[in-house]
Enzyme design. Structure first.
Site, mmCIF file in Angstrom:
data_model
loop_
_atom_site.group_PDB
_atom_site.id
_atom_site.type_symbol
_atom_site.label_atom_id
_atom_site.label_comp_id
_atom_site.label_asym_id
_atom_site.label_seq_id
_atom_site.Cartn_x
_atom_site.Cartn_y
_atom_site.Cartn_z
ATOM 1 N N THR A 266 3.334 1.300 1.292
ATOM 2 C CA THR A 266 2.209 2.092 1.803
ATOM 3 C C THR A 266 1.806 1.622 3.186
ATOM 4 O O THR A 266 1.629 2.419 4.107
ATOM 5 C CB THR A 266 1.018 1.991 0.825
ATOM 6 O OG1 THR A 266 1.472 2.347 -0.487
ATOM 7 C CG2 THR A 266 -0.128 2.886 1.231
ATOM 8 N N GLY B 70 10.233 -6.428 2.076
ATOM 9 C CA GLY B 70 10.868 -7.211 1.024
ATOM 10 C C GLY B 70 10.885 -6.448 -0.286
ATOM 11 O O GLY B 70 10.809 -5.214 -0.320
ATOM 12 N N LYS C 237 14.877 -1.691 4.389
ATOM 13 C CA LYS C 237 14.640 -2.284 3.063
ATOM 14 C C LYS C 237 15.978 -2.856 2.634
ATOM 15 O O LYS C 237 16.822 -2.142 2.061
ATOM 16 C CB LYS C 237 14.155 -1.183 2.101
ATOM 17 C CG LYS C 237 13.966 -1.655 0.660
ATOM 18 C CD LYS C 237 12.540 -2.009 0.332
ATOM 19 C CE LYS C 237 12.402 -2.313 -1.177
ATOM 20 N NZ LYS C 237 11.025 -2.598 -1.584
ATOM 21 N N ASP D 101 -15.810 -4.608 -7.778
ATOM 22 C CA ASP D 101 -15.483 -6.001 -8.104
ATOM 23 C C ASP D 101 -16.267 -6.895 -7.151
ATOM 24 O O ASP D 101 -16.055 -6.869 -5.945
ATOM 25 C CB ASP D 101 -13.961 -6.193 -7.920
ATOM 26 C CG ASP D 101 -13.539 -7.650 -8.072
ATOM 27 O OD1 ASP D 101 -12.343 -7.880 -8.316
ATOM 28 O OD2 ASP D 101 -14.389 -8.542 -7.922
#
Ligand SMILES: Nc1ncnc2c1ncn2[C@@H]1O[C@H](COP(=O)(O)OP(=O)(O)OP(=O)(O)O)[C@@H](O)[C@H]1O
Ligand SMILES: C[C@H](N)[C@H](N)CCCCCC(=O)O
Ligand SMILES: [Mg+2]
Length: 217
Positions: A18, A110, A38, A173
């Site tokens: 993303t 990665g 990639k 949170d």
């Protein structure tokens, strides 16, 4: 100006693709010829989704974007054991050097986190070192991210860390409020963008990363 960036994360599923997309879009809009790479994509069943998504944005052929694909959603090293086939590190390094020559900017992603094994005794940390490439770390926003982020940075203590993107703020949170400043204080690495959890993740991360592009250009 930087020529490339390695996007790693504190875990799989944290937002590397993303953020890679958001960053590539930002740089392309600034007129740069951008490549996405990639080296190994696992969980490619039937298609390598990360590589396919980014290749549509950068207009690269898929075989220029990803060198090795495996069906099982596991670490690359594990995939070679399960499915056979070897990963040639020299080939990855040479392909990266080719892309750096051909494009203005290269984004390398990665697989999972930074200590994920590619081959026996060789993880993405070693690949980052061999590519001699600056790193952008993607971390979660939520509770647990201080430890995960500091552990990852500890593993990358010899690397050139450009900054941290914290991804997935929900406002639900309580730890989210202080996590960025505590991570910066303990790591001395800048949080360059904070992306909210969103129904449109790419647009959210694109908006937040646009301002950070100045760090890269
Ligand atoms: N800010 C966000 N808000 C909502 N969903 C998000 C956000 N960022 C990422 N996602 C979603 O979370 C999932 C994992 O994101 P992404 O594929 O970018 O992770 P990754 O780190 O590249 O994973 P992998 O290790 O498999 O390559 C995707 O479905 C993505 O759309
Ligand atoms: C399949 C997933 N989407 C990634 N490509 C691979 C993640 C490997 C994680 C290995 C681990 O940390 O245990
Ligand atoms: Mg990905």
């Amino acid at each position: 100006m930087l020529k490339s960036l390695f996007i790693t994360a504190t875990d799989t599923g944290v937002g590397k693709t993303t953020i890679s997309y958001a960053l590539a879009k930002t740089l392309i809009e600034k007129g740069l010829k951008v490549a996405y790479f990639k080296p190994v994509e696992t969980g490619a069943d039937p298609i390598p989704e990360d590589a396919t998504l980014l290749s549509k944005l950068t207009c690269q052929q898929i075989d220029e974007v990803v060198l090795y694909t495996f069906k099982n959603p596991v670490a690359p090293y594990v995939a070679t054991i399960m499915e056979g086939g070897g990963i040639d590190l020299e080939k990855i390094i040479k392909h990266y050097e080719y892309l750096v020559q051909k494009y203005d900017f290269v984004i390398v992603e990665g697989a999972g986190g930074v200590l994920v094994p590619i081959k026996e005794n060789y993880t993405y940390r070693e690949l980052i070192k061999d590519l001699n490439i600056p790193v952008l770390l993607v971390s979660r926003a939520s509770l647990g991210t201080i430890n995960h982020t500091l552990l990852t940075l500890e593993a990358l203590k010899d690397a050139n860390i450009l900054g941290i993107v914290m991804n997935g703020f929900t406002g639900n949170d309580i730890s989210e409020e202080k996590n960025p400043e505590v991570i910066e204080k303990f790591s001395k690495v800048k949080v360059i963008a904070k992306c909210n959890k969103s129904e449109t993740p790419i647009s959210e991360c694109y908006e937040k990363l646009k301002n950070a592009a100045g760090l890269i250009l």
